[in-house]
Write a protein that holds these residues in place. Structure first.
Motif, PDB file in Angstrom:
ATOM      1  N   SER A   1      -6.661  29.591  -2.140  1.00  0.00           N
ATOM      2  CA  SER A   1      -7.609  29.988  -2.995  1.00  0.00           C
ATOM      3  C   SER A   1      -9.243  29.198  -3.172  1.00  0.00           C
ATOM      4  O   SER A   1      -9.348  28.158  -2.161  1.00  0.00           O
ATOM      5  N   PRO A   2      -9.937  29.814  -3.066  1.00  0.00           N
ATOM      6  CA  PRO A   2     -12.092  29.239  -3.946  1.00  0.00           C
ATOM      7  C   PRO A   2     -11.242  28.032  -4.493  1.00  0.00           C
ATOM      8  O   PRO A   2     -11.877  27.051  -3.643  1.00  0.00           O
ATOM      9  N   ALA A   3     -10.489  27.641  -5.491  1.00  0.00           N
ATOM     10  CA  ALA A   3     -10.298  26.664  -5.773  1.00  0.00           C
ATOM     11  C   ALA A   3      -9.478  25.967  -4.991  1.00  0.00           C
ATOM     12  O   ALA A   3      -9.887  24.295  -5.197  1.00  0.00           O
ATOM     13  N   ALA A   4      -8.846  25.447  -3.970  1.00  0.00           N
ATOM     14  CA  ALA A   4      -7.967  25.311  -3.186  1.00  0.00           C
ATOM     15  C   ALA A   4      -9.026  24.559  -2.374  1.00  0.00           C
ATOM     16  O   ALA A   4      -9.159  22.852  -1.852  1.00  0.00           O
ATOM     17  N   VAL A   5      -9.924  25.275  -1.890  1.00  0.00           N
ATOM     18  CA  VAL A   5     -10.846  25.248  -1.093  1.00  0.00           C
ATOM     19  C   VAL A   5     -12.388  23.855  -1.143  1.00  0.00           C
ATOM     20  O   VAL A   5     -11.874  23.161  -0.661  1.00  0.00           O
TER      21      VAL A   5
ATOM     22  N   THR B   1       1.108  -1.060   0.067  1.00  0.00           N
ATOM     23  CA  THR B   1       0.182   0.133  -0.227  1.00  0.00           C
ATOM     24  C   THR B   1       0.583   1.055   0.025  1.00  0.00           C
ATOM     25  O   THR B   1       1.676   1.162   0.322  1.00  0.00           O
ATOM     26  N   ARG B   2       0.455   2.393   0.037  1.00  0.00           N
ATOM     27  CA  ARG B   2       0.627   3.874   0.124  1.00  0.00           C
ATOM     28  C   ARG B   2      -0.602   4.933   0.933  1.00  0.00           C
ATOM     29  O   ARG B   2      -1.506   4.495   0.776  1.00  0.00           O
ATOM     30  N   LYS B   3       0.085   6.021   1.046  1.00  0.00           N
ATOM     31  CA  LYS B   3      -0.685   6.561   2.140  1.00  0.00           C
ATOM     32  C   LYS B   3      -0.818   7.876   1.108  1.00  0.00           C
ATOM     33  O   LYS B   3       0.518   8.156   0.557  1.00  0.00           O
ATOM     34  N   ILE B   4      -2.356   8.394   1.081  1.00  0.00           N
ATOM     35  CA  ILE B   4      -2.128   9.774   0.449  1.00  0.00           C
ATOM     36  C   ILE B   4      -2.728  11.108   1.219  1.00  0.00           C
ATOM     37  O   ILE B   4      -3.656  10.351   2.025  1.00  0.00           O
ATOM     38  N   GLY B   5      -1.774  12.158   1.256  1.00  0.00           N
ATOM     39  CA  GLY B   5      -2.770  12.679   2.465  1.00  0.00           C
ATOM     40  C   GLY B   5      -2.529  14.127   1.296  1.00  0.00           C
ATOM     41  O   GLY B   5      -2.217  14.353   0.088  1.00  0.00           O
ATOM     42  N   LEU B   6      -2.895  15.155   2.353  1.00  0.00           N
ATOM     43  CA  LEU B   6      -3.611  16.335   1.716  1.00  0.00           C
ATOM     44  C   LEU B   6      -2.638  17.577   2.451  1.00  0.00           C
ATOM     45  O   LEU B   6      -3.286  17.314   3.880  1.00  0.00           O
ATOM     46  N   ALA B   7      -2.173  18.451   2.119  1.00  0.00           N
ATOM     47  CA  ALA B   7      -1.453  19.050   3.141  1.00  0.00           C
ATOM     48  C   ALA B   7      -1.385  20.516   2.608  1.00  0.00           C
ATOM     49  O   ALA B   7      -1.379  20.847   1.521  1.00  0.00           O
ATOM     50  N   MET B   8      -1.501  21.390   3.542  1.00  0.00           N
ATOM     51  CA  MET B   8      -2.295  23.015   3.281  1.00  0.00           C
ATOM     52  C   MET B   8      -0.975  23.346   4.156  1.00  0.00           C
ATOM     53  O   MET B   8      -0.793  23.435   5.653  1.00  0.00           O
ATOM     54  N   HIS B   9       0.225  24.424   3.536  1.00  0.00           N
ATOM     55  CA  HIS B   9       0.407  25.703   4.258  1.00  0.00           C
ATOM     56  C   HIS B   9      -0.366  26.170   5.807  1.00  0.00           C
ATOM     57  O   HIS B   9      -1.679  26.727   5.907  1.00  0.00           O
ATOM     58  N   PRO B  10      -0.151  26.124   7.332  1.00  0.00           N
ATOM     59  CA  PRO B  10      -1.029  26.590   8.048  1.00  0.00           C
ATOM     60  C   PRO B  10      -1.210  28.149   8.319  1.00  0.00           C
ATOM     61  O   PRO B  10      -2.464  28.549   8.746  1.00  0.00           O
ATOM     62  N   HIS B  11      -0.417  28.518   7.538  1.00  0.00           N
ATOM     63  CA  HIS B  11      -0.488  29.986   7.106  1.00  0.00           C
ATOM     64  C   HIS B  11      -0.793  31.028   6.207  1.00  0.00           C
ATOM     65  O   HIS B  11      -1.181  32.241   6.001  1.00  0.00           O
ATOM     66  N   ALA B  12      -1.290  30.260   5.368  1.00  0.00           N
ATOM     67  CA  ALA B  12      -1.761  30.444   3.775  1.00  0.00           C
ATOM     68  C   ALA B  12      -3.199  30.450   3.760  1.00  0.00           C
ATOM     69  O   ALA B  12      -4.283  29.957   4.639  1.00  0.00           O
TER      70      ALA B  12
ATOM     71  N   GLU C   1     -12.510  19.735  -0.587  1.00  0.00           N
ATOM     72  CA  GLU C   1     -13.949  19.458  -0.070  1.00  0.00           C
ATOM     73  C   GLU C   1     -14.351  17.678  -1.343  1.00  0.00           C
ATOM     74  O   GLU C   1     -14.731  17.219  -1.072  1.00  0.00           O
ATOM     75  N   VAL C   2     -13.879  18.226  -2.543  1.00  0.00           N
ATOM     76  CA  VAL C   2     -13.806  17.054  -3.280  1.00  0.00           C
ATOM     77  C   VAL C   2     -12.843  15.780  -2.731  1.00  0.00           C
ATOM     78  O   VAL C   2     -13.414  14.857  -3.006  1.00  0.00           O
ATOM     79  N   ALA C   3     -11.902  16.391  -1.688  1.00  0.00           N
ATOM     80  CA  ALA C   3     -11.107  15.015  -1.642  1.00  0.00           C
ATOM     81  C   ALA C   3     -11.987  14.804  -0.591  1.00  0.00           C
ATOM     82  O   ALA C   3     -11.534  13.514  -0.326  1.00  0.00           O
ATOM     83  N   LYS C   4     -12.145  15.269   0.370  1.00  0.00           N
ATOM     84  CA  LYS C   4     -12.816  14.718   1.625  1.00  0.00           C
ATOM     85  C   LYS C   4     -14.030  13.928   1.459  1.00  0.00           C
ATOM     86  O   LYS C   4     -14.586  12.893   1.701  1.00  0.00           O
ATOM     87  N   GLU C   5     -14.555  14.411   0.220  1.00  0.00           N
ATOM     88  CA  GLU C   5     -15.719  13.749  -0.308  1.00  0.00           C
ATOM     89  C   GLU C   5     -15.113  12.410  -0.921  1.00  0.00           C
ATOM     90  O   GLU C   5     -16.450  11.387  -1.206  1.00  0.00           O
ATOM     91  N   SER C   6     -14.381  11.970  -1.669  1.00  0.00           N
ATOM     92  CA  SER C   6     -13.955  11.125  -2.198  1.00  0.00           C
ATOM     93  C   SER C   6     -13.032  10.204  -1.488  1.00  0.00           C
ATOM     94  O   SER C   6     -13.985   9.050  -1.510  1.00  0.00           O
ATOM     95  N   ARG C   7     -13.101  10.603  -0.336  1.00  0.00           N
ATOM     96  CA  ARG C   7     -12.515   9.476   0.976  1.00  0.00           C
ATOM     97  C   ARG C   7     -13.145   9.083   1.560  1.00  0.00           C
ATOM     98  O   ARG C   7     -12.778   7.657   2.187  1.00  0.00           O
ATOM     99  N   ASP C   8     -14.720   9.719   1.708  1.00  0.00           N
ATOM    100  CA  ASP C   8     -15.620   9.152   2.139  1.00  0.00           C
ATOM    101  C   ASP C   8     -16.081   7.652   1.269  1.00  0.00           C
ATOM    102  O   ASP C   8     -16.652   6.903   2.034  1.00  0.00           O
TER     103      ASP C   8
END
Length: 134
Positions: free
Chosen positions: A117-121, A103-114, A125-132
């Motif tokens: 953009s609306p596209a990133a948000v 297996t491999r682990k797949i994660g999503l990271a964002m800089h905590p102080h950034a 959300e799509v990634a969270k839905e896909s994860r579910d």
């Protein structure tokens, strides 16, 4: 964090396609199509850690090229399952689990102080839905 497993790709009409799972050493007995993008280092490491060496005949940079070559029975491959497109059973290739799950682990990271953009948000959300859906 999501987890994705690696699978073997073989031609649908091959003898390996009738097996429930495939051993890495079986893939070493055939021409191997090495994906050169995405998980290439991980795939090479799978073989190295198992002390096997695939007979790399071809290297591809696109999943579609890998799938087409496998369907034409030009070789076999190993890919991450989540990278595969949806199938209808008529592609000419099948994916089979490896006999020892890799297996491999797949994660999503964002800089905590950034400020995302609306596209990133929207992407998060799509990634969270896909994860579910997993």
């Amino acid at each position: 964090m999501a987890q994705d497993q690696f699978v073997a790709l073989v031609a649908a009409d091959s003898t390996l396609a009738r097996q429930s799972s495939i051993r890495l050493e079986q893939l070493c007995e055939m021409p191997f199509i090495m994906p050169e993008s995405g998980s290439a280092r991980i795939i090479r490491r799978l073989f190295t850690q198992a002390r096997f060496s695939p007979n790399v005949r071809y290297r591809t940079s696109q999943m579609l090229s890998t799938l087409t070559m496998v369907a034409r029975n030009q070789g076999v491959s190993v890919v991450a399952e989540m990278a595969l497109p949806p199938t209808n059973g008529k592609e000419g290739w099948v994916s089979k689990p490896l006999n020892s799950v890799r297996t491999r682990k797949i994660g999503l990271a964002m800089h905590p102080h950034a400020t995302p953009s609306p596209a990133a948000v929207a992407f998060v959300e799509v990634a969270k839905e896909s994860r579910d859906d997993l």
